[in-house]
Design a protein around this motif. Sequence first.
Motif, PDB file in Angstrom:
ATOM      1  N   GLU A 124       1.014  -1.135   0.147  1.00 29.08           N
ATOM      2  CA  GLU A 124       0.107   0.008  -0.162  1.00 29.08           C
ATOM      3  C   GLU A 124       0.901   1.267   0.053  1.00 29.08           C
ATOM      4  OE1 GLU A 124      -3.098   2.418   2.929  1.00 29.08           O
ATOM      5  OE2 GLU A 124      -2.394   0.423   3.475  1.00 29.08           O
ATOM      6  N   ARG A 125       2.030   1.285   0.734  1.00 25.69           N
ATOM      7  CA  ARG A 125       2.844   2.340   0.891  1.00 25.69           C
ATOM      8  C   ARG A 125       3.647   2.824  -0.396  1.00 25.69           C
ATOM      9  NH1 ARG A 125       4.527   5.829   4.619  1.00 25.69           N
ATOM     10  NH2 ARG A 125       2.332   5.602   5.360  1.00 25.69           N
ATOM     11  N   VAL A 126       4.344   1.605  -0.827  1.00 28.91           N
ATOM     12  CA  VAL A 126       4.889   1.845  -2.120  1.00 28.91           C
ATOM     13  C   VAL A 126       4.167   2.152  -3.235  1.00 28.91           C
ATOM     14  CG1 VAL A 126       6.240   0.476  -3.838  1.00 28.91           C
ATOM     15  CG2 VAL A 126       6.647   0.079  -1.516  1.00 28.91           C
ATOM     16  N   GLU A 127       2.847   1.717  -3.325  1.00 26.95           N
ATOM     17  CA  GLU A 127       2.000   1.939  -4.496  1.00 26.95           C
ATOM     18  C   GLU A 127       1.484   3.379  -4.451  1.00 26.95           C
ATOM     19  OE1 GLU A 127      -1.462  -0.422  -6.939  1.00 26.95           O
ATOM     20  OE2 GLU A 127      -1.360  -0.746  -5.091  1.00 26.95           O
ATOM     21  N   GLY A 128       1.048   3.730  -2.977  1.00 25.84           N
ATOM     22  CA  GLY A 128       0.408   5.040  -2.923  1.00 25.84           C
ATOM     23  C   GLY A 128       1.387   6.188  -3.073  1.00 25.84           C
ATOM     24  N   ARG A 129       2.503   6.168  -2.393  1.00 22.13           N
ATOM     25  CA  ARG A 129       3.322   7.078  -2.166  1.00 22.13           C
ATOM     26  C   ARG A 129       4.520   7.058  -3.586  1.00 22.13           C
ATOM     27  NH1 ARG A 129       3.832   9.302   2.942  1.00 22.13           N
ATOM     28  NH2 ARG A 129       1.584   9.299   3.811  1.00 22.13           N
ATOM     29  N   ALA A 130       4.615   5.978  -4.082  1.00 15.47           N
ATOM     30  CA  ALA A 130       5.518   6.324  -5.210  1.00 15.47           C
ATOM     31  C   ALA A 130       4.856   5.882  -6.718  1.00 15.47           C
ATOM     32  CB  ALA A 130       6.583   5.231  -4.840  1.00 15.47           C
ATOM     33  N   MET A 131       4.428   4.845  -6.911  1.00 18.34           N
ATOM     34  CA  MET A 131       3.921   4.194  -8.290  1.00 18.34           C
ATOM     35  C   MET A 131       2.359   4.930  -9.014  1.00 18.34           C
ATOM     36  SD  MET A 131       6.717   2.241  -8.506  1.00 18.34           S
ATOM     37  CE  MET A 131       6.321   1.854 -10.265  1.00 18.34           C
ATOM     38  N   VAL A 132       1.776   5.228  -7.957  1.00 18.68           N
ATOM     39  CA  VAL A 132       0.599   5.931  -8.231  1.00 18.68           C
ATOM     40  C   VAL A 132       1.008   7.350  -8.582  1.00 18.68           C
ATOM     41  CG1 VAL A 132      -1.542   6.841  -7.575  1.00 18.68           C
ATOM     42  CG2 VAL A 132      -1.043   4.266  -7.152  1.00 18.68           C
ATOM     43  N   MET A 147       3.047  -1.209 -10.539  1.00 14.11           N
ATOM     44  CA  MET A 147       3.821  -1.823  -9.621  1.00 14.11           C
ATOM     45  C   MET A 147       4.500  -2.719  -9.838  1.00 14.11           C
ATOM     46  SD  MET A 147       3.419  -1.151  -6.242  1.00 14.11           S
ATOM     47  CE  MET A 147       3.788  -2.370  -5.342  1.00 14.11           C
ATOM     48  N   SER A 148       4.489  -3.302 -11.231  1.00 16.53           N
ATOM     49  CA  SER A 148       5.361  -4.617 -12.130  1.00 16.53           C
ATOM     50  C   SER A 148       6.671  -3.503 -12.151  1.00 16.53           C
ATOM     51  CB  SER A 148       4.696  -4.833 -13.317  1.00 16.53           C
ATOM     52  OG  SER A 148       4.476  -3.953 -14.270  1.00 16.53           O
ATOM     53  N   LEU A 149       6.864  -2.354 -12.157  1.00 21.36           N
ATOM     54  CA  LEU A 149       8.000  -1.723 -12.554  1.00 21.36           C
ATOM     55  C   LEU A 149       8.865  -1.395 -11.239  1.00 21.36           C
ATOM     56  CD1 LEU A 149       7.464   0.659 -15.394  1.00 21.36           C
ATOM     57  CD2 LEU A 149       8.063  -1.519 -15.463  1.00 21.36           C
ATOM     58  N   SER A 150       8.122  -1.727 -10.083  1.00 17.51           N
ATOM     59  CA  SER A 150       8.764  -1.410  -8.782  1.00 17.51           C
ATOM     60  C   SER A 150       9.662  -2.400  -8.420  1.00 17.51           C
ATOM     61  CB  SER A 150       7.562  -0.939  -7.699  1.00 17.51           C
ATOM     62  OG  SER A 150       6.859  -2.389  -7.144  1.00 17.51           O
ATOM     63  N   THR A 151      10.275  -2.101  -7.293  1.00 16.11           N
ATOM     64  CA  THR A 151      11.161  -3.219  -6.763  1.00 16.11           C
ATOM     65  C   THR A 151      10.546  -3.783  -5.339  1.00 16.11           C
ATOM     66  OG1 THR A 151      12.546  -1.552  -5.547  1.00 16.11           O
ATOM     67  CG2 THR A 151      13.348  -1.918  -7.670  1.00 16.11           C
ATOM     68  N   TRP A 152       9.283  -3.619  -5.450  1.00 12.51           N
ATOM     69  CA  TRP A 152       8.475  -4.183  -4.158  1.00 12.51           C
ATOM     70  C   TRP A 152       8.838  -5.708  -3.965  1.00 12.51           C
ATOM     71  CZ3 TRP A 152       3.886  -7.163  -3.245  1.00 12.51           C
ATOM     72  CH2 TRP A 152       3.499  -7.074  -1.831  1.00 12.51           C
ATOM     73  N   GLU A 153       8.746  -6.529  -5.005  1.00 12.55           N
ATOM     74  CA  GLU A 153       8.886  -8.001  -5.048  1.00 12.55           C
ATOM     75  C   GLU A 153       9.896  -8.316  -4.229  1.00 12.55           C
ATOM     76  OE1 GLU A 153       6.532 -10.077  -5.217  1.00 12.55           O
ATOM     77  OE2 GLU A 153       4.983  -9.181  -6.344  1.00 12.55           O
ATOM     78  N   GLN A 154      11.122  -7.624  -4.640  1.00  9.30           N
ATOM     79  CA  GLN A 154      12.482  -8.003  -3.944  1.00  9.30           C
ATOM     80  C   GLN A 154      12.648  -7.456  -2.542  1.00  9.30           C
ATOM     81  OE1 GLN A 154      14.851  -5.004  -3.391  1.00  9.30           O
ATOM     82  NE2 GLN A 154      16.280  -6.458  -2.222  1.00  9.30           N
ATOM     83  N   GLY A 155      11.951  -5.998  -2.188  1.00  8.61           N
ATOM     84  CA  GLY A 155      11.830  -5.282  -0.895  1.00  8.61           C
ATOM     85  C   GLY A 155      11.282  -6.306   0.001  1.00  8.61           C
ATOM     86  N   ARG A 156       9.863  -6.587  -0.385  1.00 12.06           N
ATOM     87  CA  ARG A 156       9.201  -7.368   0.540  1.00 12.06           C
ATOM     88  C   ARG A 156       9.586  -8.645   1.231  1.00 12.06           C
ATOM     89  NH1 ARG A 156       5.023 -11.031  -2.527  1.00 12.06           N
ATOM     90  NH2 ARG A 156       3.763 -10.841  -0.761  1.00 12.06           N
TER      91      ARG A 156
END
Length: 351
Positions: free
Chosen positions: A266-274, A280-289
């Motif tokens: 929620e934070r990565v999507e709401g504060r960065a990607m949106v 979100m597929s371009l974010s590094t969230w899958e690694q960061g989680r």
Amino acid sequence: MKTPDVLISGLGAFLPERVPIGWAVDRGLIEREAAERYGITSVTVAGEIPAPEMAVRACREALERAGQDPVALSLVLYVSVWYQGPHGWCPQYYVQRHTGAGKATAAEVRQGCMGMFSALELAASHLLASDEHEAALVTSGDNFTSPLLERWRFSPHFVMGDAGCAIVLSRRSGFARLKSINAVTLPEYETMHRGPEPLYPPGATLPGKLDFGDSKQRWLTGPDRDPAGALKLVAAQDELVTRTLGEAGVALEDITRVAYANGSRERVEGRAMVPLGLPMSLSTWEQGRTVGHIGASDQVVALEQLLAAGDLGKGDHFLMLGVGPGLTIACAVVEIVETPHWAGVPVRAAG
């Protein structure tokens, strides 16, 4: 700040053992509902490995990969978030001693979770200031195993992990180019992470634990809250990203991946990607989680992990976005100019 003549010649990361978040749920260290909402699967826990030792291990890897003689380094910057060791002791000199970088000027940068951005900007300025400055080493290490902090409940949306990272900047050669880097500070938000606690005596000398969730909630309901709320943050971040991309000569469509602070989905999507208008597929969230919020190391470790896995290659652009207490927002653009020898081979779609 435009930095097209500053190259990245080496990257290093030290990630200790990952502890599943289910382990913490079973022991009542974090509520099951929060763990499920965050989407974080595990965090790295160093146990008794000192923070500066993790930094040293990352530095050795970065220097070896870069083929960099540590004696030729003119600057060593150590970024810290949490307590590093004995009172009155300076971790940057530990790094110097154990990497052989004794001829460099060394300093510690303490600017919260976006400290690596400030250190990279300082190091880039140092290299650009004189042709005699050949290379600089920027590193960070943090171990959040402490009675002064509950890593699993540290702050809403964040679970703290331990790590070390290192990056070698060079004027001579490198596999990537630091094209631009900038930061903006909103000092009117200074009280958000301070709460009602007095400035003296220092909090480390008093009983109690750091709880950013509590201090933020007090700020939201107190007299210092900015009536503009999150709108001011969004506007400041948008201007910062636009300026940094412009200096780098790229558009958002040119960005291959985006690294933000390792928080909940929620934070990565709401504060960065949106706000960026990117999926979100371009974010590094899958690694960061899988590692948690590893202090100031989030974005550099993400870059190292993507390269090692072959998920970034020649011609790709990497956008780093960070935020820290202060309140400070930072942004940087990195272009991969060649695949480093230690990286995997990217798998590209046909056509």
